[in-house]
Design a protein around this motif. Structure first.
Motif, short mmCIF file in Angstrom:
data_model
loop_
_atom_site.label_atom_id
_atom_site.label_comp_id
_atom_site.label_asym_id
_atom_site.label_seq_id
_atom_site.Cartn_x
_atom_site.Cartn_y
_atom_site.Cartn_z
N ASP A 194 0.82 -1.22 0.00
CA ASP A 194 0.00 0.00 0.00
C ASP A 194 0.85 1.27 0.00
N MET A 195 1.94 1.25 0.79
CA MET A 195 2.79 2.43 0.93
C MET A 195 3.83 2.55 -0.18
N GLY A 196 4.18 1.42 -0.77
CA GLY A 196 5.20 1.43 -1.81
C GLY A 196 6.62 1.43 -1.28
N PHE A 197 6.78 1.05 0.00
CA PHE A 197 8.10 0.97 0.64
C PHE A 197 8.37 -0.49 1.02
N PHE A 198 9.54 -0.99 0.64
CA PHE A 198 9.84 -2.39 0.87
C PHE A 198 11.18 -2.56 1.60
N ILE A 232 -0.11 -2.34 16.09
CA ILE A 232 0.87 -3.11 15.34
C ILE A 232 1.01 -2.53 13.92
N LYS A 233 -0.13 -2.22 13.33
CA LYS A 233 -0.12 -1.64 11.98
C LYS A 233 0.57 -0.28 11.98
N TYR A 234 0.36 0.49 13.05
CA TYR A 234 1.01 1.81 13.14
C TYR A 234 2.52 1.66 13.22
N ILE A 235 3.01 0.74 14.05
CA ILE A 235 4.46 0.54 14.20
C ILE A 235 5.08 0.14 12.86
N ILE A 236 4.40 -0.74 12.14
CA ILE A 236 4.89 -1.16 10.83
C ILE A 236 4.92 0.03 9.87
N CYS A 237 3.85 0.79 9.87
CA CYS A 237 3.73 1.98 9.01
C CYS A 237 4.84 2.98 9.36
N HIS A 238 5.09 3.17 10.64
CA HIS A 238 6.11 4.10 11.13
C HIS A 238 7.50 3.70 10.61
N GLU A 239 7.84 2.42 10.76
CA GLU A 239 9.17 1.97 10.34
C GLU A 239 9.31 1.95 8.82
N LEU A 240 8.25 1.64 8.11
CA LEU A 240 8.30 1.67 6.64
C LEU A 240 8.50 3.09 6.13
N ALA A 241 7.90 4.05 6.83
CA ALA A 241 8.06 5.46 6.43
C ALA A 241 9.51 5.91 6.55
N THR A 263 -3.66 8.77 17.65
CA THR A 263 -4.44 7.97 18.60
C THR A 263 -3.68 6.70 18.94
N GLN A 264 -3.07 6.08 17.95
CA GLN A 264 -2.30 4.86 18.17
C GLN A 264 -1.08 5.13 19.06
N THR A 315 3.78 11.46 5.66
CA THR A 315 3.77 10.17 4.95
C THR A 315 2.95 9.14 5.72
N ILE A 316 3.14 9.11 7.04
CA ILE A 316 2.37 8.18 7.88
C ILE A 316 0.89 8.53 7.82
N LYS A 317 0.59 9.82 7.94
CA LYS A 317 -0.81 10.29 7.97
C LYS A 317 -1.57 9.92 6.70
#
Length: 197
Positions: free
Chosen positions: A112-116, A152-161, A185-186, A175-177
Motif C-alpha cells: 500500500d505504501m510502496g516501501f519495501f 501493530i499496523k502503526y508501528i509497521i507503518c512508522h518503520e516503513l516510512a 491515537t495509536q 507520509t504516515i498520515k
C-alpha cells in the motif's frame, strides 16, 4: 520529597554530556545523567522537575507488564487483551506470534505504501518497538503481538516510512498520515504498553 512521597533517584555523572538528562523506567527507576554539575545544582534541577518526575512515575506504574500479567493473573496479553492461553515459554510465544502477525501485515502495508524493507528481523528490546537502519532493514520487538492490531499496523507503518525519511520531520509524519490518519491515537494507546519482556 513530593506529595508526601520520597522519590529516590540515582545520579550518573558523565563529563562527555553537555546537559543534564532525567530518564524514568519501571526497571531502572529515576536516573539523573549529570554532565559534572555540582551536587547542589543537580538537586536544584531535580527539585524543579519534581512534578514532572512524579507524574511520569505514576504513568509508568500504569503500564501493562507482560510478566506480571503472566505470573499474577496466569494470563497472556495478546492483541491488546488478557487471554487465558496455555503458554509454557513466554518469550517463545511472543517471538512466534509476533513474527507471524508482523510478516502478514507488513506484506500488505508495504504494498500500500510502496516501501519495501531489505530485511526483517525480531529481537528482545526494552524501549523500542521497531527500528529502520540506513540499509532499510527493519527490526521489531518480539513482544509486539501483545498490542492491539491497530497499534501493530502503526508501528509497521512508522518503520516503513523511515525507508523514505530517515528522521522525524514534518514530511515523515505526513507520509504516515496519508496511510494512517489516526496515527496520533495509536501513539497514545502505545503509552499503555512496554516492549520489555
Amino acid at each position: 520529597m513530593y506529595n508526601d512521597e520520597v522519590i529516590v533517584y540515582t545520579v550518573k555523572t558523565d563529563k562527555k554530556l553537555k546537559n543534564l538528562y532525567i530518564t524514568i523506567s519501571p526497571k531502572d527507576g529515576v536516573i539523573v545523567k549529570n554532565p559534572n554539575f555540582t551536587q547542589k545544582r543537580v538537586k536544584e534541577i531535580v527539585n524543579s522537575k519534581a512534578n514532572w518526575i512524579y507524574k511520569k512515575i505514576q504513568n509508568t506504574k500504569q503500564v501493562l507488564n507482560i510478566q506480571d500479567i503472566y505470573e499474577k493473573e496466569n494470563k497472556v496479553l495478546y492483541l491488546g487483551k488478557k487471554s487465558s492461553l496455555h503458554v509454557e515459554n513466554l518469550e517463545e510465544f511472543y517471538r512466534n506470534s509476533t513474527k507471524k502477525i508482523v510478516l502478514k501485515e507488513i506484506e500488505k502495508i508495504s504494498s500500500d505504501m510502496g516501501f519495501f524493507p531489505t530485511k526483517i528481523s525480531f529481537r528482545k528490546t526494552k524501549r523500542r518497538w521497531g527500528s529502520c537502519n540506513y540499509k532499510n532493514e527493519l527490526s521489531f520487538a518480539i513482544t509486539i503481538s501483545q498490542l492491539p492490531l491497530s497499534c501493530i499496523k502503526y508501528i509497521i507503518c512508522h518503520e516503513l516510512a523511515h525507508i523514505k525519511h530517515k528522521n522525524h520531520k514534518k514530511e515523515f509524519y505526513e507520509t504516515i498520515k496519508n496511510f494512517m490518519p489516526d496515527f496520533k491515537t495509536q501513539e497514545k494507546i502505545l503509552k499503555n504498553y512496554s516492549p520489555s519482556l
